[in-house]
Design a protein around this motif. Structure first.
Motif, short mmCIF file in Angstrom:
data_model
loop_
_atom_site.label_atom_id
_atom_site.label_comp_id
_atom_site.label_asym_id
_atom_site.label_seq_id
_atom_site.Cartn_x
_atom_site.Cartn_y
_atom_site.Cartn_z
N ALA A 124 -33.50 25.81 -44.87
CA ALA A 124 -33.68 24.53 -45.56
C ALA A 124 -35.09 24.48 -46.12
O ALA A 124 -35.99 25.20 -45.66
N VAL A 125 -35.29 23.62 -47.12
CA VAL A 125 -36.59 23.48 -47.78
C VAL A 125 -36.83 22.01 -48.07
O VAL A 125 -35.89 21.24 -48.25
N ASP A 126 -38.10 21.61 -48.08
CA ASP A 126 -38.40 20.22 -48.39
C ASP A 126 -38.16 19.97 -49.88
O ASP A 126 -38.08 20.92 -50.67
N PRO A 127 -38.01 18.72 -50.31
CA PRO A 127 -37.67 18.43 -51.71
C PRO A 127 -38.66 18.94 -52.74
O PRO A 127 -38.32 19.11 -53.91
N THR A 128 -39.91 19.23 -52.33
CA THR A 128 -40.89 19.76 -53.27
C THR A 128 -40.95 21.29 -53.24
O THR A 128 -41.77 21.89 -53.94
N PHE A 129 -40.13 21.91 -52.41
CA PHE A 129 -40.05 23.36 -52.28
C PHE A 129 -41.36 23.98 -51.79
O PHE A 129 -41.67 25.12 -52.09
N ALA A 130 -42.12 23.21 -51.01
CA ALA A 130 -43.39 23.72 -50.47
C ALA A 130 -43.24 24.25 -49.05
O ALA A 130 -43.90 25.22 -48.68
N SER A 131 -42.39 23.62 -48.26
CA SER A 131 -42.24 24.01 -46.85
C SER A 131 -40.81 24.44 -46.57
O SER A 131 -39.86 23.89 -47.13
N HIS A 132 -40.68 25.43 -45.69
CA HIS A 132 -39.39 26.05 -45.44
C HIS A 132 -39.15 26.20 -43.94
O HIS A 132 -40.09 26.34 -43.16
N VAL A 133 -37.88 26.24 -43.57
CA VAL A 133 -37.46 26.62 -42.22
C VAL A 133 -36.27 27.53 -42.38
O VAL A 133 -35.36 27.26 -43.18
N ARG A 134 -36.27 28.66 -41.65
CA ARG A 134 -35.21 29.64 -41.87
C ARG A 134 -34.95 30.43 -40.60
O ARG A 134 -35.88 30.75 -39.85
N LEU A 135 -33.70 30.73 -40.36
CA LEU A 135 -33.28 31.55 -39.24
C LEU A 135 -33.05 32.97 -39.76
O LEU A 135 -32.23 33.19 -40.65
N GLY A 136 -33.79 33.94 -39.19
CA GLY A 136 -33.66 35.30 -39.66
C GLY A 136 -34.42 36.26 -38.78
O GLY A 136 -34.89 35.90 -37.69
N GLU A 137 -34.57 37.48 -39.24
CA GLU A 137 -35.29 38.50 -38.47
C GLU A 137 -36.73 38.08 -38.26
O GLU A 137 -37.41 37.62 -39.18
N VAL A 138 -37.20 38.20 -37.02
CA VAL A 138 -38.56 37.76 -36.70
C VAL A 138 -39.57 38.82 -37.12
O VAL A 138 -39.25 40.00 -37.22
N PRO A 139 -40.81 38.40 -37.37
CA PRO A 139 -41.87 39.36 -37.75
C PRO A 139 -42.19 40.30 -36.58
O PRO A 139 -41.82 40.04 -35.43
N PRO A 140 -42.90 41.39 -36.85
CA PRO A 140 -43.33 42.30 -35.77
C PRO A 140 -44.23 41.57 -34.77
O PRO A 140 -44.89 40.58 -35.09
N LEU A 141 -44.22 42.06 -33.54
CA LEU A 141 -45.08 41.61 -32.44
C LEU A 141 -44.64 40.30 -31.82
O LEU A 141 -45.29 39.81 -30.89
N ILE A 142 -43.56 39.70 -32.29
CA ILE A 142 -43.05 38.48 -31.66
C ILE A 142 -42.39 38.85 -30.34
O ILE A 142 -41.43 39.63 -30.31
N GLN A 143 -42.91 38.33 -29.24
CA GLN A 143 -42.41 38.69 -27.92
C GLN A 143 -41.18 37.88 -27.56
O GLN A 143 -41.09 36.68 -27.87
N ASP A 144 -40.22 38.53 -26.89
CA ASP A 144 -39.01 37.84 -26.48
C ASP A 144 -38.43 38.54 -25.26
O ASP A 144 -38.52 39.76 -25.13
N GLY A 145 -37.82 37.76 -24.37
CA GLY A 145 -37.27 38.31 -23.15
C GLY A 145 -36.00 39.09 -23.34
O GLY A 145 -35.60 39.86 -22.47
N ASP A 146 -35.32 38.90 -24.47
CA ASP A 146 -34.10 39.64 -24.75
C ASP A 146 -34.49 41.04 -25.21
O ASP A 146 -35.08 41.22 -26.27
N THR A 147 -34.15 42.04 -24.40
CA THR A 147 -34.56 43.40 -24.72
C THR A 147 -33.96 43.91 -26.02
O THR A 147 -34.51 44.82 -26.64
N LEU A 148 -32.85 43.31 -26.46
CA LEU A 148 -32.26 43.74 -27.73
C LEU A 148 -33.21 43.48 -28.90
O LEU A 148 -33.12 44.14 -29.93
N ALA A 149 -34.10 42.51 -28.73
CA ALA A 149 -35.06 42.21 -29.80
C ALA A 149 -36.06 43.35 -29.98
O ALA A 149 -36.68 43.47 -31.02
N LEU A 150 -36.19 44.19 -28.96
CA LEU A 150 -37.18 45.27 -29.01
C LEU A 150 -36.57 46.63 -29.28
O LEU A 150 -37.25 47.53 -29.76
N VAL A 151 -35.28 46.81 -28.95
CA VAL A 151 -34.69 48.14 -29.01
C VAL A 151 -33.64 48.29 -30.10
O VAL A 151 -32.99 49.32 -30.18
#
Length: 273
Positions: free
Chosen positions: A176-203
């Motif tokens: 989704a994006v704000d009406p002025t198209f300046a700010s965004h929120v999105r579900l997708g692949e996370v950037p490198p170095l983002i830590q997570d307890g789910d080992t699938l995120a690392l392997v």
């Protein structure tokens, strides 16, 4: 009392006596952190009863005077009473970057106090509005089990569309994006170095679908760099991300003495009484 927002009022260092030093500004997702992101969040955590610790790492020569000691890094760690959640102010600690912006706060949670590892982590750069991060932390504090999944992606998208944000035309189920198209929120692949307890995120292999996490960012002028960015690991519960974006997309103004230069002309503002 609610003040009417005007785009005409200047904001910056006051000169005449009758010029106010603080303003109510909006939209909040472009309002920045007022130059006090640490203080705003630390005050919230203190109000929630979290304990703060300062971790200093440096080097000292034998017989060196204390005032001559070279401090290399300093991290402030805030821990919840049950020790299941914590927040680190890592800006002075050579953090990695999101969108070429340094990480300022890292928030983590675990399900078992005996485990040294976080189940998930979320990351926030400077200029994330302190009110928004405070809402996220209050929602985290209110959870009995901070690492347990709750709800699905629709919680996040419903929160922002309820405030007038628009679903992504190409991927309406994940962005989704704000009406002025300046700010965004999105579900997708996370950037490198983002830590997570789910080992699938690392392997995950190159030909496998990576686990998806929420990202949020503001880019007031396309191609001119980000104002702020936030990244949530794949295991961050959707309801907590929803609390963050609900506050982010709120139409309620926030109090500011300093606003980002890149959004100065895009903010509505009214003098604070």
């Amino acid at each position: 009392m609610e003040g009417y927002l005007h785009p005409d009022f200047p904001i910056g260092p006051p000169s005449p006596v009758n010029v106010p030093s603080a303003y109510w500004v909006g939209p909040r997702h472009l309002a920045g952190d007022d130059g006090r992101l640490y203080d705003a969040v630390a005050d919230t955590l203190a109000g929630l009863g979290w304990t703060s610790l300062t971790i200093v790492r440096g080097r000292q020569q034998p017989d060196e005077a204390l005032e001559d000691r070279q401090v290399l890094r300093s991290t402030v760690l805030h821990i919840s009473p049950d020790s299941l959640r914590w927040a680190q102010w890592v800006l002075p600690d050579e953090p990695f970057h999101l969108g070429k912006l340094p990480i300022a706060w890292q928030v983590s949670a675990r399900s078992d106090p005996s485990s040294p590892l976080a189940q998930w982590s979320a990351y926030f750069t400077p200029e994330v509005p302190g009110e928004v991060l405070g809402t996220f932390l209050a929602a985290l504090d209110a959870r009995d089990q901070p690492a347990m999944p709750l709800g699905g992606p629709e919680l996040v998208l419903d929160a922002v569309t309820a405030h007038g944000w628009l679903r992504d035309v190409d991927q309406p189920g994940t962005g989704a994006v704000d009406p002025t198209f300046a700010s965004h929120v999105r579900l997708g692949e996370v950037p490198p170095l983002i830590q997570d307890g789910d080992t699938l995120a690392l392997v995950a292999e190159a030909d496998e679908a990576a686990l998806a996490g929420w990202q949020a960012w503001a880019e007031p002028v396309l191609g001119a760099g980000y104002l702020w960015a936030a990244s949530f690991g794949p295991s961050v519960p959707h309801d907590l991300v929803a609390a963050f974006v609900d506050s982010l997309s709120s139409s309620a103004p926030v109090l500011r003495r300093v606003v980002p230069e890149s959004t100065h002309d895009r903010l509505l503002r009214a003098p604070a009484g």
